[in-house]
Design an enzyme around this catalytic site. Structure first.
Site, mmCIF file in Angstrom:
data_model
loop_
_atom_site.group_PDB
_atom_site.id
_atom_site.type_symbol
_atom_site.label_atom_id
_atom_site.label_comp_id
_atom_site.label_asym_id
_atom_site.label_seq_id
_atom_site.Cartn_x
_atom_site.Cartn_y
_atom_site.Cartn_z
ATOM 1 N N LYS A 75 0.864 -1.185 0.000
ATOM 2 C CA LYS A 75 0.000 0.000 0.000
ATOM 3 C C LYS A 75 0.903 1.238 0.000
ATOM 4 O O LYS A 75 1.918 1.263 0.706
ATOM 5 C CB LYS A 75 -0.898 -0.019 1.246
ATOM 6 C CG LYS A 75 -1.937 1.095 1.276
ATOM 7 C CD LYS A 75 -2.915 0.922 2.437
ATOM 8 C CE LYS A 75 -3.965 2.036 2.470
ATOM 9 N NZ LYS A 75 -4.930 1.901 3.578
ATOM 10 N N SER A 150 -10.018 2.181 2.757
ATOM 11 C CA SER A 150 -9.094 2.871 1.883
ATOM 12 C C SER A 150 -8.117 1.972 1.129
ATOM 13 O O SER A 150 -7.551 2.399 0.134
ATOM 14 C CB SER A 150 -8.298 3.869 2.717
ATOM 15 O OG SER A 150 -7.438 3.203 3.618
ATOM 16 N N SER A 174 -10.400 -0.139 6.898
ATOM 17 C CA SER A 174 -9.737 -0.003 5.593
ATOM 18 C C SER A 174 -9.035 -1.246 5.067
ATOM 19 O O SER A 174 -8.602 -1.262 3.918
ATOM 20 C CB SER A 174 -8.731 1.146 5.640
ATOM 21 O OG SER A 174 -9.400 2.381 5.606
#
Lengths: 483, 95
Positions: A75, A150, A174
Protein backbone atom coordinates in the site's frame (compact mmCIF):
# COMPACT_ATOMS: atom_id res chain seq x y z
CA UNK A 1 1.21 -19.67 -11.65
CA UNK A 2 -0.73 -16.52 -10.76
CA UNK A 3 -3.61 -18.63 -9.54
CA UNK A 4 -1.53 -20.28 -6.86
CA UNK A 5 -1.33 -19.18 -3.27
CA UNK A 6 2.00 -17.94 -1.91
CA UNK A 7 2.22 -21.14 0.13
CA UNK A 8 2.17 -23.08 -3.16
CA UNK A 9 4.45 -20.59 -4.93
CA UNK A 10 7.05 -20.83 -2.16
CA UNK A 11 7.08 -24.60 -2.62
CA UNK A 12 7.37 -24.30 -6.42
CA UNK A 13 10.23 -21.80 -6.14
CA UNK A 14 12.10 -24.16 -3.83
CA UNK A 15 11.60 -27.15 -6.10
CA UNK A 16 12.70 -25.12 -9.13
CA UNK A 17 9.38 -25.50 -10.97
CA UNK A 18 9.73 -21.85 -11.98
CA UNK A 19 12.03 -19.03 -10.95
CA UNK A 20 11.25 -15.88 -9.01
CA UNK A 21 12.11 -13.87 -12.14
CA UNK A 22 9.49 -15.84 -14.12
CA UNK A 23 6.91 -15.47 -11.36
CA UNK A 24 7.62 -11.75 -11.02
CA UNK A 25 7.41 -11.26 -14.79
CA UNK A 26 4.07 -13.05 -14.87
CA UNK A 27 2.63 -10.60 -12.35
CA UNK A 28 4.22 -7.57 -14.03
CA UNK A 29 2.55 -8.63 -17.29
CA UNK A 30 -0.81 -8.97 -15.57
CA UNK A 31 -0.40 -5.56 -13.97
CA UNK A 32 0.16 -4.07 -17.46
CA UNK A 33 -2.70 -6.02 -18.98
CA UNK A 34 -5.16 -4.86 -16.32
CA UNK A 35 -3.90 -1.31 -16.01
CA UNK A 36 -7.48 -0.04 -16.38
CA UNK A 37 -8.28 -1.23 -12.84
CA UNK A 38 -5.85 1.48 -11.64
CA UNK A 39 -4.62 -0.65 -8.73
CA UNK A 40 -1.06 0.68 -8.78
CA UNK A 41 0.28 4.19 -8.28
CA UNK A 42 3.86 3.06 -8.97
CA UNK A 43 5.04 -0.18 -10.55
CA UNK A 44 8.64 -0.88 -9.55
CA UNK A 45 9.46 -3.19 -12.45
CA UNK A 46 13.26 -2.85 -12.59
CA UNK A 47 13.57 -2.98 -8.83
CA UNK A 48 11.36 -6.09 -8.70
CA UNK A 49 13.33 -7.95 -11.36
CA UNK A 50 16.62 -7.16 -9.64
CA UNK A 51 15.24 -8.45 -6.33
CA UNK A 52 13.87 -11.55 -8.08
CA UNK A 53 17.32 -12.32 -9.52
CA UNK A 54 18.87 -12.09 -6.06
CA UNK A 55 16.06 -14.31 -4.72
CA UNK A 56 16.77 -16.92 -7.40
CA UNK A 57 20.43 -17.02 -6.36
CA UNK A 58 19.39 -17.55 -2.74
CA UNK A 59 16.86 -20.20 -3.72
CA UNK A 60 19.41 -22.17 -5.71
CA UNK A 61 21.95 -21.85 -2.90
CA UNK A 62 19.35 -23.38 -0.57
CA UNK A 63 19.19 -20.45 1.83
CA UNK A 64 15.68 -19.19 1.13
CA UNK A 65 13.77 -17.38 3.85
CA UNK A 66 10.03 -17.27 4.55
CA UNK A 67 9.05 -15.21 1.47
CA UNK A 68 12.15 -15.44 -0.71
CA UNK A 69 11.20 -14.73 -4.31
CA UNK A 70 7.48 -14.11 -3.60
CA UNK A 71 6.15 -10.97 -5.30
CA UNK A 72 4.28 -8.68 -2.92
CA UNK A 73 2.78 -5.22 -3.48
CA UNK A 74 2.69 -2.53 -0.80
CA UNK A 75 0.00 0.00 0.00
CA UNK A 76 1.42 3.40 -0.93
CA UNK A 77 1.18 4.52 2.70
CA UNK A 78 4.37 2.64 3.68
CA UNK A 79 7.56 4.64 3.14
CA UNK A 80 9.88 2.96 0.64
CA UNK A 81 13.41 4.31 0.45
CA UNK A 82 14.29 5.94 -2.90
CA UNK A 83 10.82 5.07 -4.24
CA UNK A 84 7.89 7.46 -4.52
CA UNK A 85 5.56 7.22 -1.50
CA UNK A 86 2.50 9.32 -2.28
CA UNK A 87 -0.26 8.26 0.15
CA UNK A 88 -2.41 8.91 -2.95
CA UNK A 89 -2.14 12.66 -2.36
CA UNK A 90 -0.99 15.53 -4.54
CA UNK A 91 0.81 16.63 -1.37
CA UNK A 92 3.26 13.74 -1.68
CA UNK A 93 3.24 13.30 -5.47
CA UNK A 94 6.91 14.36 -5.48
CA UNK A 95 7.89 12.59 -2.25
CA UNK A 96 10.73 10.08 -2.50
CA UNK A 97 10.92 8.55 0.96
CA UNK A 98 14.37 8.84 2.55
CA UNK A 99 13.92 5.68 4.63
CA UNK A 100 11.99 2.42 4.77
CA UNK A 101 9.01 1.71 7.00
CA UNK A 102 9.67 -1.15 9.44
CA UNK A 103 7.07 -3.22 7.58
CA UNK A 104 9.01 -2.72 4.33
CA UNK A 105 12.28 -3.67 6.07
CA UNK A 106 10.57 -6.80 7.41
CA UNK A 107 9.46 -7.84 3.91
CA UNK A 108 12.96 -7.15 2.55
CA UNK A 109 14.49 -9.26 5.32
CA UNK A 110 12.06 -12.10 4.54
CA UNK A 111 13.21 -12.06 0.89
CA UNK A 112 9.99 -10.75 -0.71
CA UNK A 113 10.06 -9.03 -4.12
CA UNK A 114 8.18 -5.72 -4.28
CA UNK A 115 6.03 -5.28 -7.41
CA UNK A 116 5.02 -1.71 -6.66
CA UNK A 117 2.94 0.69 -4.61
CA UNK A 118 -0.83 0.34 -4.45
CA UNK A 119 -3.56 2.90 -4.93
CA UNK A 120 -5.67 3.94 -1.93
CA UNK A 121 -7.90 6.72 -0.66
CA UNK A 122 -5.96 9.95 -0.08
CA UNK A 123 -4.17 9.62 3.28
CA UNK A 124 -6.38 6.52 3.85
CA UNK A 125 -9.46 8.71 4.28
CA UNK A 126 -12.31 7.07 2.44
CA UNK A 127 -14.29 3.87 2.04
CA UNK A 128 -14.35 3.59 -1.75
CA UNK A 129 -10.88 4.49 -3.06
CA UNK A 130 -12.49 7.45 -4.85
CA UNK A 131 -10.57 10.15 -2.95
CA UNK A 132 -7.21 9.14 -4.50
CA UNK A 133 -5.33 11.89 -6.35
CA UNK A 134 -4.52 9.17 -8.91
CA UNK A 135 -8.14 8.34 -9.63
CA UNK A 136 -10.59 5.67 -8.54
CA UNK A 137 -9.85 1.93 -8.55
CA UNK A 138 -12.23 -0.47 -10.24
CA UNK A 139 -13.55 -3.56 -8.47
CA UNK A 140 -12.67 -6.56 -10.70
CA UNK A 141 -15.98 -8.26 -9.82
CA UNK A 142 -17.85 -5.41 -11.49
CA UNK A 143 -15.71 -2.61 -12.86
CA UNK A 144 -18.55 -0.10 -12.46
CA UNK A 145 -18.38 -0.56 -8.70
CA UNK A 146 -15.89 0.53 -6.07
CA UNK A 147 -13.38 -1.86 -4.48
CA UNK A 148 -13.97 -0.32 -1.04
CA UNK A 149 -11.40 1.66 0.84
CA UNK A 150 -9.09 2.87 1.88
CA UNK A 151 -6.99 -0.15 0.85
CA UNK A 152 -8.95 -0.42 -2.42
CA UNK A 153 -5.96 -0.85 -4.72
CA UNK A 154 -4.67 -3.56 -2.39
CA UNK A 155 -7.92 -5.55 -2.39
CA UNK A 156 -8.57 -5.17 -6.13
CA UNK A 157 -4.99 -6.24 -6.95
CA UNK A 158 -5.33 -9.48 -5.00
CA UNK A 159 -8.82 -10.19 -6.40
CA UNK A 160 -7.58 -9.60 -9.98
CA UNK A 161 -4.47 -11.73 -9.38
CA UNK A 162 -2.10 -8.81 -9.99
CA UNK A 163 -0.25 -9.76 -6.82
CA UNK A 164 -0.57 -12.92 -4.72
CA UNK A 165 -0.69 -10.96 -1.46
CA UNK A 166 -0.37 -7.35 -0.37
CA UNK A 167 -0.36 -5.06 2.64
CA UNK A 168 -3.12 -2.76 3.78
CA UNK A 169 -3.79 -0.50 6.72
CA UNK A 170 -6.96 -0.27 8.77
CA UNK A 171 -8.02 2.81 10.77
CA UNK A 172 -11.79 2.27 10.67
CA UNK A 173 -12.20 -0.74 8.39
CA UNK A 174 -9.74 0.00 5.59
CA UNK A 175 -8.45 -3.59 5.34
CA UNK A 176 -11.66 -5.47 6.13
CA UNK A 177 -14.22 -3.51 4.08
CA UNK A 178 -12.26 -3.63 0.77
CA UNK A 179 -11.39 -7.29 1.48
CA UNK A 180 -15.11 -7.95 1.85
CA UNK A 181 -16.09 -6.01 -1.28
CA UNK A 182 -13.38 -7.74 -3.37
CA UNK A 183 -13.79 -11.28 -2.01
CA UNK A 184 -10.37 -11.69 -0.42
CA UNK A 185 -9.01 -12.45 3.05
CA UNK A 186 -7.90 -9.47 5.17
CA UNK A 187 -6.68 -9.19 8.74
CA UNK A 188 -6.49 -6.11 10.94
CA UNK A 189 -4.16 -7.08 13.78
CA UNK A 190 -4.36 -5.93 17.41
CA UNK A 191 -3.34 -2.28 17.78
CA UNK A 192 0.39 -2.30 18.50
CA UNK A 193 1.07 -5.69 16.86
CA UNK A 194 2.51 -4.30 13.58
CA UNK A 195 4.91 -1.36 13.66
CA UNK A 196 3.57 1.99 12.47
CA UNK A 197 7.09 3.35 11.89
CA UNK A 198 7.20 4.74 8.37
CA UNK A 199 3.48 4.13 7.86
CA UNK A 200 2.15 7.59 7.08
CA UNK A 201 -0.05 8.51 10.03
CA UNK A 202 -3.76 9.27 9.70
CA UNK A 203 -5.18 8.62 13.21
CA UNK A 204 -2.35 7.36 15.37
CA UNK A 205 -4.39 5.68 18.10
CA UNK A 206 -6.37 3.67 15.52
CA UNK A 207 -4.04 2.97 12.53
CA UNK A 208 -2.79 -0.57 12.14
CA UNK A 209 -1.14 -2.34 9.19
CA UNK A 210 -2.03 -5.88 8.21
CA UNK A 211 -2.07 -8.52 5.48
CA UNK A 212 -4.50 -8.98 2.59
CA UNK A 213 -4.30 -12.24 0.69
CA UNK A 214 -6.16 -15.03 -1.09
CA UNK A 215 -6.40 -17.26 1.96
CA UNK A 216 -5.93 -17.31 5.72
CA UNK A 217 -2.93 -19.58 5.21
CA UNK A 218 -1.23 -16.88 3.10
CA UNK A 219 -2.29 -14.11 5.48
CA UNK A 220 -0.54 -16.04 8.26
CA UNK A 221 2.75 -15.94 6.34
CA UNK A 222 2.42 -12.21 5.76
CA UNK A 223 1.53 -11.44 9.35
CA UNK A 224 4.50 -13.54 10.47
CA UNK A 225 6.65 -11.14 8.44
CA UNK A 226 4.93 -7.93 9.53
CA UNK A 227 4.34 -8.47 13.26
CA UNK A 228 6.71 -7.73 16.11
CA UNK A 229 7.86 -5.19 18.62
CA UNK A 230 9.57 -2.12 17.18
CA UNK A 231 11.35 0.37 19.42
CA UNK A 232 10.87 3.00 16.69
CA UNK A 233 7.09 2.95 17.25
CA UNK A 234 6.24 4.25 20.73
CA UNK A 235 2.87 2.46 20.68
CA UNK A 236 4.29 -0.90 19.60
CA UNK A 237 3.48 -3.57 22.19
CA UNK A 238 6.26 -5.74 23.60
CA UNK A 239 4.79 -9.16 23.11
CA UNK A 240 6.35 -12.28 21.56
CA UNK A 241 5.19 -13.17 18.03
CA UNK A 242 3.73 -16.69 17.89
CA UNK A 243 3.98 -19.03 14.90
CA UNK A 244 0.85 -17.99 12.99
CA UNK A 245 0.85 -21.08 10.77
CA UNK A 246 1.33 -23.66 13.52
CA UNK A 247 -2.27 -23.77 14.72
CA UNK A 248 -4.09 -23.37 11.38
CA UNK A 249 -5.31 -26.97 11.45
CA UNK A 250 -6.54 -26.96 15.04
CA UNK A 251 -10.07 -28.21 15.53
CA UNK A 252 -12.90 -25.73 16.12
CA UNK A 253 -14.77 -28.18 18.33
CA UNK A 254 -16.23 -26.24 21.25
CA UNK A 255 -15.43 -22.80 19.78
CA UNK A 256 -17.80 -20.26 21.32
CA UNK A 257 -19.09 -17.72 18.80
CA UNK A 258 -20.98 -14.62 19.89
CA UNK A 259 -23.32 -12.82 17.53
CA UNK A 260 -23.73 -9.19 18.60
CA UNK A 261 -27.42 -8.49 18.15
CA UNK A 262 -26.60 -4.91 17.10
CA UNK A 263 -24.86 -6.35 14.00
CA UNK A 264 -28.04 -8.03 12.82
CA UNK A 265 -30.52 -5.18 13.17
CA UNK A 266 -33.07 -4.11 10.60
CA UNK A 267 -30.46 -1.94 8.85
CA UNK A 268 -28.65 -4.99 7.52
CA UNK A 269 -29.49 -5.98 3.96
CA UNK A 270 -31.51 -9.26 4.00
CA UNK A 271 -29.40 -11.07 1.44
CA UNK A 272 -26.21 -10.22 3.32
CA UNK A 273 -27.79 -11.38 6.58
CA UNK A 274 -28.72 -14.70 4.94
CA UNK A 275 -25.16 -15.13 3.63
CA UNK A 276 -23.66 -14.43 7.06
CA UNK A 277 -26.11 -16.82 8.73
CA UNK A 278 -25.13 -19.55 6.26
CA UNK A 279 -21.45 -18.99 7.13
CA UNK A 280 -22.23 -19.26 10.83
CA UNK A 281 -24.04 -22.52 10.14
CA UNK A 282 -20.83 -23.87 8.59
CA UNK A 283 -19.12 -23.09 11.87
CA UNK A 284 -21.84 -24.97 13.74
CA UNK A 285 -21.05 -27.98 11.55
CA UNK A 286 -17.38 -27.57 12.50
CA UNK A 287 -18.33 -27.92 16.16
CA UNK A 288 -18.83 -24.32 17.24
CA UNK A 289 -21.46 -23.17 19.73
CA UNK A 290 -23.29 -19.96 18.91
CA UNK A 291 -24.97 -17.50 21.25
CA UNK A 292 -26.26 -13.96 21.09
CA UNK A 293 -24.30 -11.20 22.80
CA UNK A 294 -24.77 -7.45 22.99
CA UNK A 295 -22.61 -4.38 22.34
CA UNK A 296 -25.02 -1.76 23.70
CA UNK A 297 -22.92 1.29 22.80
CA UNK A 298 -22.33 0.20 19.22
CA UNK A 299 -24.47 3.03 17.82
CA UNK A 300 -22.03 5.56 19.28
CA UNK A 301 -19.05 4.11 17.43
CA UNK A 302 -19.41 6.24 14.30
CA UNK A 303 -19.78 9.58 16.13
CA UNK A 304 -16.90 8.79 18.51
CA UNK A 305 -14.72 7.55 15.68
CA UNK A 306 -15.22 10.62 13.51
CA UNK A 307 -14.29 12.92 16.38
CA UNK A 308 -11.17 10.96 17.35
CA UNK A 309 -10.03 10.15 13.81
CA UNK A 310 -10.58 13.72 12.60
CA UNK A 311 -8.84 15.22 15.62
CA UNK A 312 -5.82 12.97 15.24
CA UNK A 313 -5.81 13.55 11.47
CA UNK A 314 -5.74 17.32 11.88
CA UNK A 315 -2.77 17.02 14.24
CA UNK A 316 -0.88 14.49 12.09
CA UNK A 317 -1.43 16.32 8.83
CA UNK A 318 -0.14 19.59 10.26
CA UNK A 319 3.35 18.31 9.34
CA UNK A 320 2.59 18.97 5.68
CA UNK A 321 3.61 22.61 5.58
CA UNK A 322 5.35 23.09 2.23
CA UNK A 323 8.67 23.67 4.00
CA UNK A 324 10.47 20.39 4.53
CA UNK A 325 9.05 17.97 1.93
CA UNK A 326 6.06 17.48 -0.30
CA UNK A 327 4.13 20.05 -2.30
CA UNK A 328 4.91 23.75 -2.11
CA UNK A 329 2.83 26.48 -3.76
CA UNK A 330 4.39 28.89 -6.27
CA UNK A 331 5.52 32.37 -5.19
CA UNK A 332 4.23 32.52 -1.60
CA UNK A 333 3.69 36.11 -0.44
CA UNK A 334 4.59 35.33 3.18
CA UNK A 335 4.87 32.39 5.57
CA UNK A 336 1.13 32.14 6.21
CA UNK A 337 0.44 32.24 2.50
CA UNK A 338 3.00 29.45 2.03
CA UNK A 339 1.21 27.22 4.55
CA UNK A 340 -2.32 28.08 3.49
CA UNK A 341 -1.87 27.73 -0.25
CA UNK A 342 0.48 24.71 -0.15
CA UNK A 343 -2.06 22.83 1.97
CA UNK A 344 -5.08 24.25 0.17
CA UNK A 345 -3.76 23.34 -3.28
CA UNK A 346 -2.49 19.87 -2.40
CA UNK A 347 -5.16 18.29 -0.15
CA UNK A 348 -8.35 16.86 -1.62
CA UNK A 349 -11.88 17.64 -0.39
CA UNK A 350 -12.30 14.71 2.02
CA UNK A 351 -8.93 15.32 3.66
CA UNK A 352 -9.86 19.00 4.05
CA UNK A 353 -13.22 18.10 5.58
CA UNK A 354 -11.51 15.97 8.20
CA UNK A 355 -8.82 18.52 8.98
CA UNK A 356 -11.55 21.15 9.46
CA UNK A 357 -13.63 18.81 11.62
CA UNK A 358 -10.63 17.84 13.73
CA UNK A 359 -9.43 21.41 14.13
CA UNK A 360 -12.89 22.40 15.30
CA UNK A 361 -13.16 19.47 17.75
CA UNK A 362 -9.77 20.33 19.25
CA UNK A 363 -10.28 24.09 19.42
CA UNK A 364 -10.68 25.98 22.69
CA UNK A 365 -14.16 25.58 24.14
CA UNK A 366 -14.99 22.43 22.17
CA UNK A 367 -12.19 20.09 23.25
CA UNK A 368 -14.06 18.66 26.25
CA UNK A 369 -17.43 18.49 24.50
CA UNK A 370 -16.09 16.57 21.52
CA UNK A 371 -12.65 15.05 21.95
CA UNK A 372 -12.77 14.09 25.64
CA UNK A 373 -16.40 12.98 25.28
CA UNK A 374 -15.43 10.76 22.34
CA UNK A 375 -12.55 9.24 24.30
CA UNK A 376 -14.94 8.44 27.15
CA UNK A 377 -17.42 6.86 24.76
CA UNK A 378 -14.48 4.95 23.30
CA UNK A 379 -13.91 3.35 26.68
CA UNK A 380 -17.57 2.37 26.97
CA UNK A 381 -17.39 0.72 23.56
CA UNK A 382 -14.18 -1.06 24.52
CA UNK A 383 -15.75 -2.31 27.76
CA UNK A 384 -18.70 -3.71 25.78
CA UNK A 385 -16.27 -5.78 23.73
CA UNK A 386 -14.38 -6.93 26.84
CA UNK A 387 -17.62 -8.11 28.38
CA UNK A 388 -18.79 -9.90 25.24
CA UNK A 389 -15.40 -11.53 24.74
CA UNK A 390 -15.42 -12.79 28.34
CA UNK A 391 -18.50 -14.86 27.44
CA UNK A 392 -17.36 -16.17 24.04
CA UNK A 393 -14.11 -16.76 22.10
CA UNK A 394 -14.91 -14.67 19.05
CA UNK A 395 -17.61 -12.43 17.66
CA UNK A 396 -18.99 -12.83 14.14
CA UNK A 397 -21.06 -10.66 11.88
CA UNK A 398 -21.02 -8.81 8.59
CA UNK A 399 -18.10 -6.61 7.51
CA UNK A 400 -20.09 -4.19 5.42
CA UNK A 401 -23.79 -3.28 5.30
CA UNK A 402 -23.75 -3.62 1.49
CA UNK A 403 -21.83 -5.28 -1.31
CA UNK A 404 -19.69 -3.17 -3.66
CA UNK A 405 -21.61 -0.01 -4.54
CA UNK A 406 -21.50 1.96 -7.79
CA UNK A 407 -18.67 4.39 -8.50
CA UNK A 408 -19.87 7.87 -7.55
CA UNK A 409 -22.91 6.58 -5.64
CA UNK A 410 -21.85 7.95 -2.25
CA UNK A 411 -19.31 10.65 -3.12
CA UNK A 412 -21.88 13.43 -2.76
CA UNK A 413 -22.73 12.61 0.85
CA UNK A 414 -19.84 12.14 3.29
CA UNK A 415 -22.10 10.80 6.06
CA UNK A 416 -23.48 8.06 3.83
CA UNK A 417 -19.90 7.08 2.97
CA UNK A 418 -19.01 6.94 6.68
CA UNK A 419 -21.88 4.54 7.30
CA UNK A 420 -20.15 2.03 4.99
CA UNK A 421 -17.87 1.31 7.97
CA UNK A 422 -20.63 0.88 10.54
CA UNK A 423 -19.59 -2.71 11.44
CA UNK A 424 -15.84 -2.19 11.40
CA UNK A 425 -15.18 1.10 13.18
CA UNK A 426 -15.93 -0.02 16.74
CA UNK A 427 -13.21 -2.68 16.50
CA UNK A 428 -10.57 0.00 15.85
CA UNK A 429 -11.78 2.02 18.81
CA UNK A 430 -11.31 -1.05 21.00
CA UNK A 431 -8.00 -1.92 19.29
CA UNK A 432 -9.02 -5.56 18.73
CA UNK A 433 -7.93 -7.86 15.90
CA UNK A 434 -10.50 -8.76 13.26
CA UNK A 435 -10.68 -10.49 9.88
CA UNK A 436 -12.79 -10.40 6.78
CA UNK A 437 -13.16 -13.74 5.05
CA UNK A 438 -15.06 -14.45 1.81
CA UNK A 439 -18.42 -16.00 2.75
CA UNK A 440 -20.47 -15.97 -0.44
CA UNK A 441 -22.02 -13.74 -3.06
CA UNK A 442 -25.07 -11.53 -3.43
CA UNK A 443 -25.87 -10.65 -7.07
CA UNK A 444 -22.43 -11.93 -8.09
CA UNK A 445 -20.73 -9.57 -5.65
CA UNK A 446 -18.63 -10.88 -2.78
CA UNK A 447 -19.73 -10.75 0.85
CA UNK A 448 -17.28 -10.92 3.74
CA UNK A 449 -17.77 -12.47 7.16
CA UNK A 450 -16.18 -10.54 10.00
CA UNK A 451 -14.49 -12.48 12.82
CA UNK A 452 -13.42 -10.43 15.84
CA UNK A 453 -11.11 -11.82 18.53
CA UNK A 454 -9.62 -10.76 21.83
CA UNK A 455 -6.29 -8.89 21.99
CA UNK A 456 -3.37 -10.75 20.37
CA UNK A 457 -5.47 -13.72 19.25
CA UNK A 458 -4.49 -13.36 15.57
CA UNK A 459 -3.32 -16.99 15.45
CA UNK A 460 -6.75 -18.18 16.62
CA UNK A 461 -8.53 -15.94 14.08
CA UNK A 462 -6.36 -17.33 11.27
CA UNK A 463 -7.13 -20.86 12.47
CA UNK A 464 -10.88 -20.07 12.47
CA UNK A 465 -10.66 -18.59 8.97
CA UNK A 466 -8.50 -21.43 7.66
CA UNK A 467 -10.87 -24.13 8.91
CA UNK A 468 -13.77 -22.40 7.13
CA UNK A 469 -11.68 -22.20 3.96
CA UNK A 470 -11.12 -25.98 4.14
CA UNK A 471 -14.86 -26.61 3.83
CA UNK A 472 -15.87 -23.75 1.51
CA UNK A 473 -14.44 -22.42 -1.75
CA UNK A 474 -15.64 -18.82 -1.70
CA UNK A 475 -12.05 -17.63 -1.31
CA UNK A 476 -11.02 -19.51 -4.47
CA UNK A 477 -13.48 -17.75 -6.79
CA UNK A 478 -11.96 -15.54 -9.46
CA UNK A 479 -13.70 -12.60 -11.12
CA UNK A 480 -14.57 -13.19 -14.76
CA UNK A 481 -11.88 -11.90 -17.12
CA UNK A 482 -9.15 -12.18 -14.49
CA UNK A 483 -8.64 -15.97 -14.50
CA UNK B 1 -25.72 22.18 15.51
CA UNK B 2 -24.82 24.18 12.46
CA UNK B 3 -21.72 26.04 11.41
CA UNK B 4 -21.81 29.20 9.34
CA UNK B 5 -19.58 29.93 6.37
CA UNK B 6 -17.71 32.48 8.51
CA UNK B 7 -17.01 29.88 11.18
CA UNK B 8 -15.69 27.53 8.51
CA UNK B 9 -13.34 30.27 7.30
CA UNK B 10 -12.11 30.81 10.84
CA UNK B 11 -11.44 27.09 11.37
CA UNK B 12 -9.71 26.90 7.99
CA UNK B 13 -7.43 29.73 9.05
CA UNK B 14 -6.65 27.99 12.37
CA UNK B 15 -5.67 24.92 10.33
CA UNK B 16 -3.74 27.07 7.81
CA UNK B 17 -5.81 25.38 5.15
CA UNK B 18 -6.80 27.17 1.98
CA UNK B 19 -10.36 26.50 0.84
CA UNK B 20 -12.02 28.00 -2.22
CA UNK B 21 -14.55 30.72 -1.46
CA UNK B 22 -17.13 28.93 -3.61
CA UNK B 23 -16.77 25.72 -1.55
CA UNK B 24 -17.28 27.36 1.85
CA UNK B 25 -21.03 26.78 1.99
CA UNK B 26 -20.63 23.13 1.05
CA UNK B 27 -18.05 22.62 3.80
CA UNK B 28 -20.35 24.39 6.27
CA UNK B 29 -23.17 22.02 5.33
CA UNK B 30 -21.00 18.88 5.52
CA UNK B 31 -19.44 19.89 8.84
CA UNK B 32 -22.84 20.73 10.29
CA UNK B 33 -24.08 17.26 9.30
CA UNK B 34 -21.01 15.72 10.91
CA UNK B 35 -21.62 17.70 14.10
CA UNK B 36 -25.24 16.50 14.17
CA UNK B 37 -23.92 12.96 14.00
CA UNK B 38 -21.51 13.67 16.85
CA UNK B 39 -24.11 15.18 19.14
CA UNK B 40 -25.61 11.66 19.36
CA UNK B 41 -22.95 11.05 22.02
CA UNK B 42 -24.38 13.81 24.18
CA UNK B 43 -27.09 11.74 25.85
CA UNK B 44 -24.70 9.10 27.14
CA UNK B 45 -23.68 9.45 30.76
CA UNK B 46 -19.89 9.57 30.90
CA UNK B 47 -19.12 11.70 33.99
CA UNK B 48 -17.46 8.79 35.79
CA UNK B 49 -15.72 7.33 32.72
CA UNK B 50 -11.99 7.81 32.17
CA UNK B 51 -11.07 8.97 28.64
CA UNK B 52 -9.32 6.23 26.65
CA UNK B 53 -6.30 7.25 24.56
CA UNK B 54 -4.61 3.90 23.92
CA UNK B 55 -6.58 0.70 23.30
CA UNK B 56 -4.56 -1.14 25.94
CA UNK B 57 -4.01 1.88 28.17
CA UNK B 58 -0.31 1.47 27.57
CA UNK B 59 1.92 4.15 29.03
CA UNK B 60 4.64 5.91 27.09
CA UNK B 61 7.68 3.65 26.99
CA UNK B 62 10.95 5.09 28.33
CA UNK B 63 14.42 4.39 27.00
CA UNK B 64 17.94 5.15 28.22
CA UNK B 65 18.92 8.74 27.52
CA UNK B 66 21.57 7.92 24.93
CA UNK B 67 22.05 8.93 21.30
CA UNK B 68 20.03 6.57 19.11
CA UNK B 69 19.80 8.47 15.82
CA UNK B 70 22.61 9.89 13.75
CA UNK B 71 22.38 13.14 11.85
CA UNK B 72 20.79 12.69 8.41
CA UNK B 73 20.30 16.33 7.55
CA UNK B 74 21.58 16.08 3.99
CA UNK B 75 19.53 12.98 3.31
CA UNK B 76 16.35 14.60 4.63
CA UNK B 77 16.99 17.96 2.98
CA UNK B 78 17.53 16.33 -0.40
CA UNK B 79 13.72 16.21 -0.76
CA UNK B 80 13.00 19.72 0.55
CA UNK B 81 11.36 22.24 -1.80
CA UNK B 82 14.00 24.93 -1.13
CA UNK B 83 17.19 24.86 0.94
CA UNK B 84 20.39 26.84 1.17
CA UNK B 85 23.52 26.16 3.21
CA UNK B 86 21.76 23.40 5.14
CA UNK B 87 18.78 25.59 6.01
CA UNK B 88 15.14 25.38 4.89
CA UNK B 89 14.11 28.52 3.01
CA UNK B 90 10.78 30.23 3.71
CA UNK B 91 9.48 33.70 2.80
CA UNK B 92 10.90 36.52 4.85
CA UNK B 93 9.43 36.53 8.39
CA UNK B 94 11.16 39.54 9.99
CA UNK B 95 11.59 42.87 8.21
Amino acid sequence: MHNKTITEQAKDLRSGKYSSVELTQAYLQRIKKHKALNCFITVTEEHALEDAKIADTQLSAGNAKLLTGIPIAQKDIFCTQDIKTSCASKMLDNFIAPYNATVIENFNNAGAVMLGKLNMDEFAMGSSNETSFYGAVQNPWDTNTVPGGSSGGSAAAVAARLAPAVTGTDTGGSIRQPASLCGITGLKPTYGRVSRYGMIAFASSLDQGGPMARSAEDAALLLQTMAGFDSKDSTSVEQAVPDYSAGLNNSLEGLKIGLPKEFFSADLNNDIATTIEAAINEYRKLGAEVKEVSLPNMKLAIPAYYVIASAECSANLSRFDGVRFGYRCDNPADLNDLYIRSRGEAFGAEVKRRILMGTYALSAGYYDAYYIKAQKVRRLISEDFNKALSEVDVLMGPVSPSTAFAQGEKTGDPIEMYLADIYTIAINLAGLPAMSIPAGFVDNKPVGLQVIGNYFTEARLLNIAHQYQQVTNWHQQTPQGFE
Amino acid sequence: MSLSADEVKKIAYLARLGIDEQDTDAYAKDLSNMLDLMTQMGDTFTDTVQPMAHPMDQMQRLRPDTVSEHNQRENFQSIAPQIEAGLYLVPKVID
